[in-house]
Design a protein around this motif. Structure first.
Motif, PDB file in Angstrom:
ATOM      1  N   ALA A 124     -15.014  -5.142  -8.365  1.00  0.00           N
ATOM      2  CA  ALA A 124     -13.617  -4.913  -8.738  1.00  0.00           C
ATOM      3  C   ALA A 124     -12.683  -5.057  -7.542  1.00  0.00           C
ATOM      4  O   ALA A 124     -11.585  -5.611  -7.661  1.00  0.00           O
ATOM      5  CB  ALA A 124     -13.468  -3.528  -9.361  1.00  0.00           C
ATOM      6  N   VAL A 125     -13.108  -4.573  -6.389  1.00  0.00           N
ATOM      7  CA  VAL A 125     -12.256  -4.633  -5.197  1.00  0.00           C
ATOM      8  C   VAL A 125     -11.993  -6.074  -4.787  1.00  0.00           C
ATOM      9  O   VAL A 125     -10.879  -6.425  -4.371  1.00  0.00           O
ATOM     10  CB  VAL A 125     -12.892  -3.829  -4.040  1.00  0.00           C
ATOM     11  CG1 VAL A 125     -12.194  -4.141  -2.711  1.00  0.00           C
ATOM     12  CG2 VAL A 125     -12.810  -2.331  -4.325  1.00  0.00           C
ATOM     13  N   LEU A 172      -4.825  -0.521  -7.382  1.00  0.00           N
ATOM     14  CA  LEU A 172      -6.067   0.116  -7.796  1.00  0.00           C
ATOM     15  C   LEU A 172      -7.065  -0.915  -8.303  1.00  0.00           C
ATOM     16  O   LEU A 172      -6.722  -1.769  -9.125  1.00  0.00           O
ATOM     17  CB  LEU A 172      -5.797   1.126  -8.917  1.00  0.00           C
ATOM     18  CG  LEU A 172      -4.675   2.136  -8.689  1.00  0.00           C
ATOM     19  CD1 LEU A 172      -4.485   2.995  -9.932  1.00  0.00           C
ATOM     20  CD2 LEU A 172      -4.966   3.009  -7.476  1.00  0.00           C
ATOM     21  N   ALA A 173      -8.294  -0.835  -7.820  1.00  0.00           N
ATOM     22  CA  ALA A 173      -9.386  -1.630  -8.378  1.00  0.00           C
ATOM     23  C   ALA A 173      -9.975  -0.853  -9.549  1.00  0.00           C
ATOM     24  O   ALA A 173     -10.121   0.368  -9.494  1.00  0.00           O
ATOM     25  CB  ALA A 173     -10.451  -1.894  -7.315  1.00  0.00           C
ATOM     26  N   ARG A 174     -10.331  -1.581 -10.620  1.00  0.00           N
ATOM     27  CA  ARG A 174     -10.753  -0.926 -11.851  1.00  0.00           C
ATOM     28  C   ARG A 174     -12.143  -1.412 -12.302  1.00  0.00           C
ATOM     29  O   ARG A 174     -12.254  -2.280 -13.177  1.00  0.00           O
ATOM     30  CB  ARG A 174      -9.716  -1.170 -12.948  1.00  0.00           C
ATOM     31  CG  ARG A 174      -8.310  -0.683 -12.619  1.00  0.00           C
ATOM     32  CD  ARG A 174      -8.267   0.821 -12.372  1.00  0.00           C
ATOM     33  NE  ARG A 174      -8.794   1.568 -13.499  1.00  0.00           N
ATOM     34  CZ  ARG A 174      -8.048   1.979 -14.531  1.00  0.00           C
ATOM     35  NH1 ARG A 174      -6.745   1.711 -14.556  1.00  0.00           N
ATOM     36  NH2 ARG A 174      -8.593   2.670 -15.510  1.00  0.00           N
ATOM     37  N   PRO A 175     -13.199  -0.856 -11.738  1.00  0.00           N
ATOM     38  CA  PRO A 175     -14.532  -1.224 -12.228  1.00  0.00           C
ATOM     39  C   PRO A 175     -14.817  -0.653 -13.613  1.00  0.00           C
ATOM     40  O   PRO A 175     -15.854  -0.970 -14.206  1.00  0.00           O
ATOM     41  CB  PRO A 175     -15.466  -0.598 -11.182  1.00  0.00           C
ATOM     42  CG  PRO A 175     -14.687   0.551 -10.628  1.00  0.00           C
ATOM     43  CD  PRO A 175     -13.250   0.108 -10.631  1.00  0.00           C
ATOM     44  N   MET A 194      -1.100  -0.282   3.325  1.00  0.00           N
ATOM     45  CA  MET A 194      -1.584   0.916   4.016  1.00  0.00           C
ATOM     46  C   MET A 194      -2.941   1.332   3.459  1.00  0.00           C
ATOM     47  O   MET A 194      -3.090   1.594   2.269  1.00  0.00           O
ATOM     48  CB  MET A 194      -0.592   2.068   3.849  1.00  0.00           C
ATOM     49  CG  MET A 194       0.755   1.828   4.496  1.00  0.00           C
ATOM     50  SD  MET A 194       1.850   3.267   4.319  1.00  0.00           S
ATOM     51  CE  MET A 194       2.209   3.212   2.551  1.00  0.00           C
ATOM     52  N   GLU A 195      -3.930   1.373   4.340  1.00  0.00           N
ATOM     53  CA  GLU A 195      -5.227   1.939   3.993  1.00  0.00           C
ATOM     54  C   GLU A 195      -5.376   3.338   4.567  1.00  0.00           C
ATOM     55  O   GLU A 195      -6.336   4.045   4.234  1.00  0.00           O
ATOM     56  CB  GLU A 195      -6.348   1.049   4.509  1.00  0.00           C
ATOM     57  CG  GLU A 195      -6.446  -0.299   3.825  1.00  0.00           C
ATOM     58  CD  GLU A 195      -7.650  -1.090   4.317  1.00  0.00           C
ATOM     59  OE1 GLU A 195      -8.746  -0.871   3.775  1.00  0.00           O
ATOM     60  OE2 GLU A 195      -7.480  -1.895   5.250  1.00  0.00           O
ATOM     61  N   GLY A 196      -4.443   3.734   5.431  1.00  0.00           N
ATOM     62  CA  GLY A 196      -4.492   5.051   6.044  1.00  0.00           C
ATOM     63  C   GLY A 196      -3.870   6.101   5.140  1.00  0.00           C
ATOM     64  O   GLY A 196      -2.677   6.395   5.230  1.00  0.00           O
ATOM     65  N   PHE A 197      -4.686   6.674   4.237  1.00  0.00           N
ATOM     66  CA  PHE A 197      -4.212   7.750   3.376  1.00  0.00           C
ATOM     67  C   PHE A 197      -5.395   8.635   2.992  1.00  0.00           C
ATOM     68  O   PHE A 197      -6.557   8.220   3.068  1.00  0.00           O
ATOM     69  CB  PHE A 197      -3.520   7.205   2.118  1.00  0.00           C
ATOM     70  CG  PHE A 197      -4.336   6.248   1.303  1.00  0.00           C
ATOM     71  CD1 PHE A 197      -5.252   6.711   0.354  1.00  0.00           C
ATOM     72  CD2 PHE A 197      -4.201   4.872   1.472  1.00  0.00           C
ATOM     73  CE1 PHE A 197      -6.011   5.821  -0.399  1.00  0.00           C
ATOM     74  CE2 PHE A 197      -4.955   3.978   0.722  1.00  0.00           C
ATOM     75  CZ  PHE A 197      -5.868   4.459  -0.220  1.00  0.00           C
ATOM     76  N   ILE A 216     -10.215   2.833  -8.088  1.00  0.00           N
ATOM     77  CA  ILE A 216     -10.381   2.886  -6.634  1.00  0.00           C
ATOM     78  C   ILE A 216      -9.058   2.492  -5.973  1.00  0.00           C
ATOM     79  O   ILE A 216      -8.630   1.335  -6.076  1.00  0.00           O
ATOM     80  CB  ILE A 216     -11.482   1.919  -6.163  1.00  0.00           C
ATOM     81  CG1 ILE A 216     -12.784   2.170  -6.927  1.00  0.00           C
ATOM     82  CG2 ILE A 216     -11.704   2.034  -4.663  1.00  0.00           C
ATOM     83  CD1 ILE A 216     -13.771   1.025  -6.818  1.00  0.00           C
ATOM     84  N   PRO A 217      -8.378   3.409  -5.295  1.00  0.00           N
ATOM     85  CA  PRO A 217      -7.159   3.024  -4.571  1.00  0.00           C
ATOM     86  C   PRO A 217      -7.542   2.207  -3.335  1.00  0.00           C
ATOM     87  O   PRO A 217      -8.141   2.738  -2.404  1.00  0.00           O
ATOM     88  CB  PRO A 217      -6.523   4.361  -4.172  1.00  0.00           C
ATOM     89  CG  PRO A 217      -7.293   5.411  -4.904  1.00  0.00           C
ATOM     90  CD  PRO A 217      -8.653   4.841  -5.183  1.00  0.00           C
ATOM     91  N   ILE A 218      -7.234   0.912  -3.353  1.00  0.00           N
ATOM     92  CA  ILE A 218      -7.635   0.097  -2.204  1.00  0.00           C
ATOM     93  C   ILE A 218      -6.516  -0.033  -1.181  1.00  0.00           C
ATOM     94  O   ILE A 218      -6.775  -0.311  -0.014  1.00  0.00           O
ATOM     95  CB  ILE A 218      -8.149  -1.291  -2.628  1.00  0.00           C
ATOM     96  CG1 ILE A 218      -7.052  -2.141  -3.252  1.00  0.00           C
ATOM     97  CG2 ILE A 218      -9.329  -1.169  -3.562  1.00  0.00           C
ATOM     98  CD1 ILE A 218      -7.476  -3.592  -3.414  1.00  0.00           C
TER      99      ILE A 218
END
Length: 245
Positions: A170-171, A93-96, A195-198, A214-216
């Protein structure tokens, strides 16, 4: 002079060993069911968190999913991918949204008896001005106009000055930590598949993800099973992607 001086000269790793590790990493989509030991997971997460981050604000977090029932719920969220049947999935997870807490922690946890004045000023004044975008992004709007004027006279760091730019900010740092994590797991003999496919909406219903996180990627982890790598590696020529100036 750097704001954060290094404590010692960098160690030189073996280029051959590093190349072998990087070249051995592939996106694996079929895993054996054996669990990944907690000690390995912890070691690899510690290495992930040694990644560099913008202003050392470490804008990332990780959710380690090992519970079989929870993993079963994630499989359809990942649209039935084989990789999502791994015995371990780590949500990266990205955390802005954590910059304010991070600024305070750096001052409180500074690894010397005295916090240098420049460090205290940066994290109590400069960084809050830079990263606080204000209600509805209005403070960021003001800063964008201010930067346009000031940049007429000298070079300035022009971003992040909006909530959207904070997400990108953040990403970028989180992606560096994710690569560390994959290579660390590879060094222990565990394969991974980022996996980005979700379905992010369904993912948030399954996992307790903070609203502004943000789930990256969902990182599938385990021992590689037969036919785990689907295709031969393909990378575009170096000359196509690199300019020498």
């Amino acid at each position: 002079m750097s704001l954060f001086p290094s404590e010692s000269a960098p160690l030189q790793a073996s280029p051959a060993a590093l190349r072998a590790l990087i070249e051995s990493r592939r996106a694996v989509r079929r895993f054996k069911p054996e669990p990944v030991p907690d000690a390995v997971i912890r070691d690899c997460l510690e290495l992930a968190m040694l990644a560099p981050s913008s202003c050392n604000l470490q804008s990332w977090s990780f959710q380690v999913i090992r519970d079989p029932a929870l993993l079963a719920q994630l499989h359809p969220v990942c649209m039935g991918q084989n990789a999502a049947r791994a015995p371990l999935i780590i949500a990266v997870l990205a955390r802005p949204d954590t910059w304010r807490q991070a600024c305070q922690q750096i001052i409180e946890q500074w690894p010397e008896p005295e916090v240098p004045a420049r460090i205290r000023h940066f994290y109590s004044k400069t960084a809050p001005f830079q990263y606080n975008q204000g209600l509805l992004g209005l403070r960021g709007l003001f800063k964008r106009q201010l930067v346009r004027l000031l940049a007429l006279r000298k070079a300035l760091m022009r971003t992040p000055n909006s909530h959207a730019q904070m997400r990108v900010w953040a990403v970028k740092s989180t992606a560096l930590a994710a690569q560390n994590l994959m290579l660390a797991l590879q060094s222990h003999g565990y394969a991974t598949c980022p996996m980005e496919g979700f379905d992010e909406v369904r993912l948030r219903k399954v996992l307790d993800i903070p609203r502004r996180a943000i789930p990256i990627m969902l990182l599938a982890v385990g021992r590689q099973d037969d036919k785990g790598v689907y295709n031969p590696r393909l990378r575009f020529p170096l000359e196509q992607q690199v300019s020498w100036l």
